[in-house]
Write a protein that holds these residues in place. Sequence first.
Motif, short mmCIF file in Angstrom:
data_model
loop_
_atom_site.label_atom_id
_atom_site.label_comp_id
_atom_site.label_asym_id
_atom_site.label_seq_id
_atom_site.Cartn_x
_atom_site.Cartn_y
_atom_site.Cartn_z
N GLY A 138 0.68 -1.19 -0.07
CA GLY A 138 0.04 0.01 -0.03
C GLY A 138 0.95 1.23 -0.03
O GLY A 138 0.39 2.18 -0.32
N LEU A 141 0.73 3.36 -3.20
CA LEU A 141 -0.77 3.79 -3.84
C LEU A 141 -0.55 5.28 -3.37
O LEU A 141 -0.12 5.74 -2.17
CB LEU A 141 -1.39 3.14 -2.95
N LEU A 145 -6.00 6.69 -0.88
CA LEU A 145 -6.21 5.26 -1.09
C LEU A 145 -5.72 4.31 0.48
O LEU A 145 -6.18 3.54 0.84
CB LEU A 145 -5.57 4.43 -1.99
N ARG A 146 -4.78 5.18 1.16
CA ARG A 146 -4.28 4.70 2.34
C ARG A 146 -5.02 5.14 3.64
O ARG A 146 -4.74 4.86 4.70
CB ARG A 146 -2.71 4.95 2.27
N THR A 169 -13.49 9.63 -0.21
CA THR A 169 -12.06 10.21 -1.02
C THR A 169 -12.61 11.36 -1.62
O THR A 169 -11.32 12.27 -1.72
CB THR A 169 -12.08 9.13 -2.02
N TYR A 201 -7.69 0.77 0.86
CA TYR A 201 -7.44 -0.31 -0.37
C TYR A 201 -7.57 -1.35 0.29
O TYR A 201 -8.14 -2.53 -0.69
CB TYR A 201 -5.82 0.16 -0.78
N ASP A 205 -10.62 -4.37 -0.91
CA ASP A 205 -10.31 -5.54 -1.55
C ASP A 205 -11.10 -6.55 -0.97
O ASP A 205 -11.67 -7.64 -1.43
CB ASP A 205 -8.66 -5.91 -1.09
N ASP A 217 -12.97 -6.28 -8.46
CA ASP A 217 -11.51 -5.73 -8.29
C ASP A 217 -11.73 -4.30 -8.72
O ASP A 217 -12.73 -3.70 -9.08
CB ASP A 217 -10.35 -6.34 -8.89
N TRP A 218 -10.87 -3.41 -8.13
CA TRP A 218 -10.72 -1.82 -8.59
C TRP A 218 -9.31 -1.60 -9.17
O TRP A 218 -8.28 -2.28 -9.21
CB TRP A 218 -10.54 -1.09 -7.46
N LEU A 227 -10.80 5.95 -9.83
CA LEU A 227 -11.02 4.88 -9.32
C LEU A 227 -12.33 4.12 -9.80
O LEU A 227 -13.37 4.71 -9.93
CB LEU A 227 -11.23 5.05 -7.72
N ARG A 295 -1.77 -4.99 -10.04
CA ARG A 295 -1.19 -5.75 -8.83
C ARG A 295 0.18 -6.32 -9.05
O ARG A 295 0.98 -6.53 -8.13
CB ARG A 295 -2.28 -6.82 -8.71
#
Length: 632
Positions: A138, A141, A145-146, A169, A201, A205, A217-218, A227, A295
């Motif tokens: 992470g 990212l 997202l964190r 967000t 994130y 998931d 998934d994203w 996003l 990924r």
Amino acid sequence: MAEHEFERFLGVLSRLLKLSSKETAAVADEICDHLEERYSELIGRGVSRDDAVKRALDEFDDAGEFAAKLNQLVRQRTRRRIMTGALTTAAASALAILITTAFWPDQRLAGNGVAQTAAVQQSQPPATPDDIVYIDEGQFLPDWLRKRVEDDLKPQSITELKRFLQEFTGRIVGVDYTELKSLGLDPKVEISPTPAGAPLYVVLDRALQNVGGEDLDWLIDPDDGMLKITGREKVATIKFPLTVDVSPLLSRGLDMDGVIDLLQSQTTGPWHAVDGEGGVMTPLGSRITIMASRRIHLECQAVLAALAAKGKMVALSEPFSTKSIGEALKKEVSCDFQKTPLREALVDFTRQTGQHFVFDHRALQDAGIGLDGPVTLSIRKAPLGTALKLLWLAVAEEQGVEPKVVSKDGLLSVTSDEAEPMQQVYVLDVSDLVSQDDLPQLISLIFHATPGPWHDIDGDGGTIKEIPDARIIVRQDRRNLDQLVKLLDDHRAVAKQAVPVPAHDPNAIEVRYYRMTESQAQTLMSIIPKYVAANSWSVQFEDGSLPSMDTIAIPGVQGGGFFQVGGVPGEPQVVLGPKVMLVIRQTRKVHREIEKFLKDLSRKSGASFFDPVDGVNGGAGSLDGSGGGGLN
């Protein structure tokens, strides 16, 4: 109670063993004897009956893991005993190893080398979570997202999830409704309740697993930064470039081909160069452009970060919250489940410990494990780890199949024993055990002293690569990683008690042997003196002799030997000619250079068809680095 609990454990174990009925009965009798002996011993020490039962069972893995280990060891020992005809001893020797391992912590084998090793090890300070450096993917990212999500997500539609993400967000979020429709999903399909207390994130998931029977998934669109939510399989096909700097690795002795091989072997892939499809790595100067999915990008970045990190153990792909799982498994729980649904039983354990569980619905469904199936279990103050083992036995008694738990995204994921093991990556500093030159011998030790499977031996499974600064990078499942770490700790404990021995003389003369075809041997005899320590081949040793290379015909080998060059088993193989032994007499230092040359030649040609001979004058080095003698 003891007899009932032991019989339940043995009943489940017997159903999972892949042995003959005679061997299964013998294994069950042997384990029963050990359990009853251990139980009586604990009772004699004043331990309560309930605790004695729990401790005796706890010294074994759960039935599923113990059966898997025994089945694996039987296969390994059968494979290694085929040439000796000692097949009937494979199950017995494998069981002996596991029985020894199961009772290791209490040193019940006092007087032999194994128990002494355990005693020395226990005198050392126990490892703490702070000894591990965690590399969380992470960190690569964006900050938004964190951001931590505090409140659990309630069941809600994908459209409602989209609105939540936009509010949380402050960014535009897209949903690929066309892809959802192709998967047979209605926009109103709901996500399952999702534990939070983690970065966005991670929560995302978790939320997108098993939505209406499909995994979603994203991704962050590389064109507009939006996003987007879509199908998992579609995300895996969307590739875009990422350029990374690998100059630190190049400056420490790796070449570009070695760096690419390292990244591809320690990530899930697929890679076009390895699998015929998937991502592509293209080097330019000291940089690599990776054309792959999101990924895979994160995995590659995490591997590079782990290689740059300082620490005796660096763990990849594990959120920092993973450290809390070990503490939660030690917390005591009590229960009195009477035909309680499995799902509710785990919710009760969460209430007592704060440790959340998630469910691998597809694996559980395939294995026939129902979360609403009833379980009956009574426990008074047992660690959560022990309680889960007993709970799985209760599930197996009711449903005939035993679940298991694995660490995933900082949570405990309930899955089936048949599910594909999740592989993790560790970077281990072993400079206190071996030098850089002796890493191949350490890797050989790991291959033969852990259950595996290992790709270099079994054709699939985990991988190990040597890296600069006397370190190794390992990709394997958690069970093998735990045993690998214990193996290294055992060697460290014994090494502290060992009598110092002089370092090996790099100029000592050694003779090493390699099996290969005659044409290969003749080619190597002409090129090795040109490319490996070129100035050394005409310099006399102290006894007046010169370095040499010769070939010897191998007795009993008639005509041409069949060796597969590239390709896969079952495809046509190439006849390369008669098999001979290449005998090389050189200094220890030059032998190391020859091994590296052969290993590089093998990797770059894609044809690993040299056959080293182990255990002669220190052993011949193999092209994959797995040959050679013991640790120096």
